[in-house]
Scaffold this active site. Structure first.
Site, short mmCIF file in Angstrom:
data_model
loop_
_atom_site.label_atom_id
_atom_site.label_comp_id
_atom_site.label_asym_id
_atom_site.label_seq_id
_atom_site.Cartn_x
_atom_site.Cartn_y
_atom_site.Cartn_z
N LYS C 46 38.06 43.10 53.13
CA LYS C 46 37.80 42.47 51.66
C LYS C 46 36.34 43.07 51.15
O LYS C 46 35.78 43.25 51.89
CB LYS C 46 37.89 40.87 51.55
CG LYS C 46 37.57 40.12 50.61
CD LYS C 46 38.68 40.03 49.65
CE LYS C 46 37.97 39.62 48.34
NZ LYS C 46 39.12 40.06 47.18
N GLY C 47 36.28 43.29 49.59
CA GLY C 47 35.13 43.51 49.32
C GLY C 47 33.88 42.70 49.55
O GLY C 47 34.13 41.41 49.54
N ASN C 128 33.59 50.31 45.98
CA ASN C 128 34.48 49.81 44.86
C ASN C 128 33.53 49.75 43.74
O ASN C 128 32.65 48.95 43.38
CB ASN C 128 34.98 48.34 45.18
CG ASN C 128 35.68 47.73 44.05
OD1 ASN C 128 35.94 48.30 42.86
ND2 ASN C 128 36.10 46.52 44.16
N CYS C 131 33.31 47.48 39.16
CA CYS C 131 32.52 46.14 39.26
C CYS C 131 31.85 46.35 37.83
O CYS C 131 31.09 47.31 37.54
CB CYS C 131 31.49 45.87 40.26
SG CYS C 131 32.33 46.47 41.98
N ILE C 192 44.52 54.25 43.57
CA ILE C 192 43.81 53.60 42.48
C ILE C 192 43.58 52.18 42.81
O ILE C 192 44.37 51.66 43.74
CB ILE C 192 44.56 53.87 41.39
CG1 ILE C 192 45.85 53.00 41.38
CG2 ILE C 192 44.77 55.13 40.85
CD1 ILE C 192 46.80 53.25 39.94
N GLY C 244 48.38 52.48 45.70
CA GLY C 244 49.10 51.82 44.50
C GLY C 244 50.55 51.72 44.67
O GLY C 244 51.23 52.81 44.54
N GLY C 245 51.15 50.45 44.97
CA GLY C 245 52.70 50.17 44.74
C GLY C 245 53.40 50.80 45.97
O GLY C 245 54.48 50.97 45.91
N GLY C 266 48.64 47.65 49.81
CA GLY C 266 47.88 46.59 49.41
C GLY C 266 49.00 45.34 49.26
O GLY C 266 49.42 44.85 50.29
C1 LIG Z 1 44.52 40.08 45.87
C2 LIG Z 1 44.04 41.25 45.66
C3 LIG Z 1 42.52 41.50 45.91
C4 LIG Z 1 42.12 42.90 46.00
N1 LIG Z 1 40.70 42.75 46.33
C5 LIG Z 1 39.93 43.90 46.14
C6 LIG Z 1 38.72 44.09 46.58
O1 LIG Z 1 38.27 43.13 46.99
N2 LIG Z 1 38.06 45.45 46.53
C7 LIG Z 1 39.09 46.35 46.03
O2 LIG Z 1 38.35 47.44 46.11
N3 LIG Z 1 40.21 46.38 45.69
C8 LIG Z 1 40.68 45.09 45.84
N4 LIG Z 1 42.22 44.99 45.45
C9 LIG Z 1 42.98 46.22 45.07
C10 LIG Z 1 43.65 46.74 46.12
O3 LIG Z 1 42.88 47.08 47.23
C11 LIG Z 1 44.74 48.10 45.64
O4 LIG Z 1 43.62 48.95 45.21
C12 LIG Z 1 45.49 47.53 44.57
O5 LIG Z 1 46.26 46.41 44.89
C13 LIG Z 1 46.66 48.51 44.49
O6 LIG Z 1 47.52 48.77 45.61
P1 LIG Z 1 48.79 48.00 45.88
O7 LIG Z 1 49.68 48.23 44.46
O8 LIG Z 1 49.30 48.54 47.01
O9 LIG Z 1 48.38 46.62 46.02
C14 LIG Z 1 42.75 43.82 45.57
C15 LIG Z 1 44.10 43.52 45.11
C16 LIG Z 1 44.85 42.61 45.28
C17 LIG Z 1 46.21 42.38 45.04
#
Ligand SMILES: Cc1cc2nc3c(=O)[nH]c(=O)nc-3n(C[C@H](O)[C@H](O)[C@H](O)COP(=O)(O)O)c2cc1C
Ligand SMILES: Cc1cc2nc3c(=O)[nH]c(=O)nc-3n(C[C@H](O)[C@H](O)[C@H](O)COP(=O)(O)OP(=O)(O)OC[C@H]3O[C@@H](n4cnc5c(N)ncnc54)[C@H](O)[C@@H]3O)c2cc1C
Ligand SMILES: Cc1cc2nc3c(=O)[nH]c(=O)nc-3n(C[C@H](O)[C@H](O)[C@H](O)COP(=O)(O)OP(=O)(O)OC[C@H]3O[C@@H](n4cnc5c(N)ncnc54)[C@H](O)[C@@H]3O)c2cc1C
Ligand SMILES: Cc1cc2nc3c(=O)[nH]c(=O)nc-3n(C[C@H](O)[C@H](O)[C@H](O)COP(=O)(O)O)c2cc1C
Ligand code: FES
Ligand code: FES
Lengths: 304, 271, 304, 271
Positions: C46-47, C128, C131, C192, C244-245, C266
């Site tokens: 987590k970030g 990340n 921000c 992304i 992404g997805g 993700g």
């Molecule tokens: C609930 C949630 C929390 C996220 N928190 C962070 C984060 O703390 N730091 C970060 O760089 N990306 C965060 N993301 C982005 C994901 O790491 C990822 O880049 C994004 O969801 C796209 O991938 P996906 O389509 O497979 O979910 C978060 C995404 C979700 C859904």
């Protein structure tokens, strides 16, 4: 009591806020067998260019999760054939027609608007600025505020018809683009056009689309579209036409809450050729069921 | 037109191939062989787009479930290849489907009396059955059918029951001759088979080979094409094929959905 | 023969190209009951911010067509609690851990990287940059190439660990951003992050998310992600982690073809807590079934 | 744990409310009242996320379909409110579901012998039945149940069969007293009803009112909350509620999925 569904965009009166999006409704006639073209607010034509355009090689479309990519490449009959062959049918229909314009240079946009200026069937022009600027190395007009403003100013000068500018979502700050177009003389803004995307055929190890990339549309993009409409509505005084993933009356009403005065139905026309009419009808039913006398009450009525 | 159909039956006729019979409004009785339908598989957004299928058969029946007299049915023959067709395969009697039909231009049957040749590859056979039913009324009909293996050669008995003479080829020789159906066709034509029109439906390479044979033998030939489709009504321009004289400067694209799916092979640019 | 599934990103050896994306996998432990954490390539935390962060008010998540919006607001335990409470568990697992960093100022990024520099459990940092820069009026670091480059340079100086920069897709030209980060010293790029979107509750006439807008993730964004990975892979020499997805092994392999060396899973973790492991396994099966001896053969193998 | 469940039955028990019984691995027999499940409605991306439901009942049965001895079942009671629940309602015996269960922390049953009060609003009743089954073994149990209308008051007979004394309130007075269930509860407590613990599940405003009553009467009280959830395992931080001492500077968020869904009402900040 029947709710008042009428809205006005840049001086054009619409019987209801539901239009059909450019490129997804042909030249209107294609859908005449499936719905009543006089039950929707307006028809936007396929993007028109000065000369007929061949468009891209095939495959041109592919389904993606909750959406589709298209790389039609703006195949169209050209402005003259539109006026000669397509407009006469549209004249017989009592629904405003808006011509979507596509140019590869500043001058082409101006020329297109001029040619349409005297064409009665056309109530307004919608300027698609998601086009590569061939004179400036293919950079898309719609991603550079200065280039966009030049296009808008050019079209503004070339026609007395209302000028609607259709914004591309592939930008860092949609508000900057919207402001540039507003200052250059746009009467209304429509957004969003498609997000640039790509699909790959794993087995063939090739992009699915012959053009490699294409424009993403459909329900998948609705959250992005809604966000951009909301951002622009707060920042810019022009009326907004909301577009992107609208499948139902509820979707359409959400865009109104976000600040849109009208909406366009795109990909949904493919799933259901009567979608635009159905959405308009069900919006009206929602208003009636919820005791809302006038659809205009909902425009920008989001509380946050 | 757009209508809601009720599934009458949905039978697996060969491994992975299904015949889906559904109710249709009486207007569909006028559907022409070669026309197609666009099926909305379900009301969800997954899959999003409609799926196109040729009309395998149209007829009428007396339903058991209601006292409504003769009803029209429409049948498609489909192969499970992906998500949409897998969902179709799960449908049961009584399920409903949203349909657009009939779409596109069908086959031109040609003159009565003259001999006809049908060429089908795999599930490309689908629209040829409804065509054969028409043609056998006035003509002798030959069917050349190809597939990868014996399971991919469908509904031969149905064609034979119509009096159609069939020639089969499979890639692996498990049914009929081993090889391409177009090779069998060419051999038969060399051996003096005569025909006034060829009607072909199947994968693009097969159609290209058939078109080449037609060109060499100067037998008139109509082909039914497939293309990725979104709208099915000529609006999205997603499904186009190059017309014979197409160039970048003088574009001549034809919509498979509206100008086709059946084309005279000479209308098209084959690549 | 078992295919070789290993890849290397910025000097970190991964047993396979499948990582879990930041914010969707907690601190790893949450998924230990559902999968074998030693069957995936890496875990991204987590970030992490300097101090514990409360995050946004609720609702924070909402489902959208083919996707979801989140506005967690980067709730996290803070870097010290991470080191003290979360890292010890991660140390027991033989899988590289990458710390995702979140700062509100340039200096915070530097400080975060410095604090982690001596933390053995952390194999690399992922910065990340989506921000808001509080010193510069909240403009997001990741949408301005100069601000992004400054962050990267700052982190680069503060640590000897590999620096991965995670790009935001909410920009006009992702290649410009990628180049800026590459020049500033990034060792790898991941992309992304989420697309900014919005959802509206029609009946309440309110945004669904307390934060109004949120980040769109899930299958809906896959075409955009794939396009950006492809664009960046052609333009920049750094290894890329595609995100992404991604829901299936096929999705993951498509990202490899587009030019990614590894991928992150993700939203799929929410649908199936064993998703990352399953995807890694099925990628291997695909390779075996198709006679591909080494997964690295697929990286950038798209023909176009 | 994650497992595949088979639907045993899926019955509409009141208009729009269903009881879905499905097979479960034997470990589920240990599930605690108040814990919940996350159901993957189907394998499509529409709907995308899992849906959370309280555990209505767990038990064992001897299946007809196989010679396998006693099997565990798990039951949920759900209301059709949107897409996911509508899809659940269409499931039949033999269909399969992907499950995560048991999740979260359950109710702390408290001391044996002491009287217990259950308060349920609408479908919030669901987790209270499994709880009641436990509690009646050692305690007298009272159930206060509220709903909009008589159709929203579910499964009273089942509770009564356990020997639970029930008090009903509906907004429209079509069943029991007219008014809020919390009003009925308060009246009973004023009239001298005694209890050592209140267990409540229902809409947030009802829970807030119950918490206020607990505060005034100083009766210990556990509430089961709902929140939008993505992961269900404490990873996404989507489902949080403010802990009692939460401030922006000293954040104290609790995950409904992991730290809950059951909380002592004093743990939370009520707004
Ligand atoms: C609930 C949630 C929390 C996220 N928190 C962070 C984060 O703390 N730091 C970060 O760089 N990306 C965060 N993301 C982005 C994901 O790491 C990822 O880049 C994004 O969801 C796209 O991938 P996906 O389509 O497979 O979910 C978060 C995404 C979700 C859904
Ligand atoms: C005019 C026409 C008639 C057809 N007739 C038949 C028929 O009678 N029987 C039959 O089995 N199939 C027929 N097809 C092919 C059939 O449409 C596809 O097999 C089907 O759409 C696959 O859907 P899917 O979701 O299972 O596959 P997926 O691969 O998941 O589909 C993904 C997308 O690709 C499109 N697609 C995939 N394959 C094809 C294809 N071959 N042609 C066009 N689009 C495709 C789908 O429509 C969908 O949009 C016909 C196609 C056309 C254009
Ligand atoms: C711990 C817990 C236990 C629950 N127990 C039960 C139960 O036993 N019986 C029952 O009928 N319902 C219960 N719910 C509520 C149930 O989860 C929702 O009614 C259901 O998710 C609605 O899904 P849908 O697709 O039909 O609705 P939609 O409105 O289409 O759902 C859209 C999204 O919102 C979420 N959502 C909608 N309503 C709720 C809600 N009330 N709580 C949480 N998320 C929601 C959905 O999960 C989904 O992500 C419980 C919720 C939680 C958090
Ligand atoms: C097949 C297709 C062709 C399109 N052609 C045009 C066009 O010519 N001009 C234009 O401005 N937009 C065009 N668009 C974009 C749509 O008008 C609309 O902005 C976009 O599809 C988003 O709306 P939707 O999600 O409702 O489809 C096209 C979209 C599709 C799917
Ligand atoms: S499918 Fe849309 S034009 Fe043919
Ligand atoms: S639902 Fe993800 S943390 Fe609770």
């Amino acid at each position: 009591m029947k709710p008042d569904m009428s809205v006005e965009i840049a001086g054009i009166k619409l019987r209801n806020p539901v239009m059909t999006a450019s490129g997804t409704f042909g030249y209107g006639k294609e859908f005449a067998d499936y719905m009543d073209l006089e039950k929707i607010g307006a028809i936007i034509t396929k993007g028109l260019s000065l000369r007929p355009k061949a468009g891209n090689p095939t495959p041109r479309i592919v389904e993606t999760p909750g959406g589709m990519l298209n790389a039609i490449g703006l195949q169209n009959v050209g402005i003259e054939a539109f006026i000669a062959e397509k407009a006469p049918f549209l004249r017989t229909i009592n629904t405003p027609v808006i011509a979507n314009l596509y140019g590869n240079t500043l001058e082409e946009y101006g020329e297109l608007a001029r040619r349409l200026d005297k064409v009665q069937e056309v109530a307004a022009v919608e300027v698609n600025i998601s086009c590569p600027n061939v004179k400036q190395g293919g950079i898309v007009f719609g991603t550079d505020p200065r280039a966009a403003a030049e296009v808008v100013a050019m079209v503004r000068e070339a026609t007395i018809k209302p000028v609607i500018v259709k914004l591309s979502p592939n930008v860092t700050d949609i508000v900057v683009m919207a402001n540039a177009c507003a200052e250059a003389g746009a009467d209304a803004l429509s957004l969003i056009n498609t997000l640039t995307g790509m699909a790959i055929d794993l087995q063939k190890r090739r992009p699915v689309l012959a053009n490699v990339t294409g424009g993403l549309s459909g329900p998948a993009i609705k959250p992005v579209a809604l966000r951009m409409v909301w951002q622009v509505a707060r920042a810019v005084k022009l009326p907004i036409i909301g577009i992107g993933g609208i499948m139902t009356a509820n979707d359409a009403l959400e865009f109104l809450l976000a600040g849109a005065t009208a909406v366009q139905i795109g990909t949904a026309n493919f799933l259901d050729p009567a979608a635009a009419q159905t959405i308009a009808m069900e919006m009206e039913r929602y208003l009636a069921d919820n005791g809302i006398a006038d659809v205009k009450e909902l425009i920008g009525a989001l509380r946050y | 037109m757009q209508y809601k159909a009720m599934v009458i039956s949905n039978q697996e006729v060969s491994s992975g191939y299904y015949r889906l019979r559904m109710t249709a409004p009486k207007e569909l009785a006028e559907a022409k062989p070669g026309q197609f339908v666009m099926v909305r598989v379900n009301n969800s957004i997954d899959p999003l787009l409609r799926r196109p299928f040729g009309i395998f058969d149209v007829g009428s029946f007396v339903p058991e479930y209601a006292d409504v007299g003769r009803q029209t049915y429409l049948e498609i023959l489909y192969k499970v290849v992906g998500k949409g067709t897998a969902m179709l395969a799960a449908l049961h009697h009584g399920d409903h489907l949203d349909m657009l039909a009939p779409l596109g231009k069908g086959f031109a049957p040609g003159d009565a009396g003259e001999e006809k040749i049908l060429v089908g590859g795999g599930v490309g056979l689908a629209p040829l059955y409804y065509l054969a039913k028409e043609l056998v009324k006035n003509s002798r009909v030959h069917l050349f059918v190809g597939g990868r293996s014996r399971e991919d050669v469908l509904c031969i008995t149905e064609f034979e029951r119509l009096g159609v003479e069939t020639y089969v080829a499979t890639d692996d020789g498990t049914l009929g001759e081993r090889g391409l159906v177009t090779e069998v066709l060419e051999k038969q034509l060399q051996q003096g088979a005569t025909a006034k029109t060829i009607f072909a439906c199947g994968p693009y390479p097969m159609l290209r080979a058939v078109a080449a044979i037609a060109g060499r033998t100067r037998i008139p030939c109509q082909v039914s094409l497939e293309a990725y489709m979104a709208c099915g009504v000529g609006a999205c321009l997603g499904c186009v094929m190059k017309g014979r004289n197409h160039t970048e400067a003088t574009p001549d694209y034809r919509c498979v959905c509206k100008d086709g799916p059946v084309f005279d092979y000479q209308e098209l640019q084959w690549d």
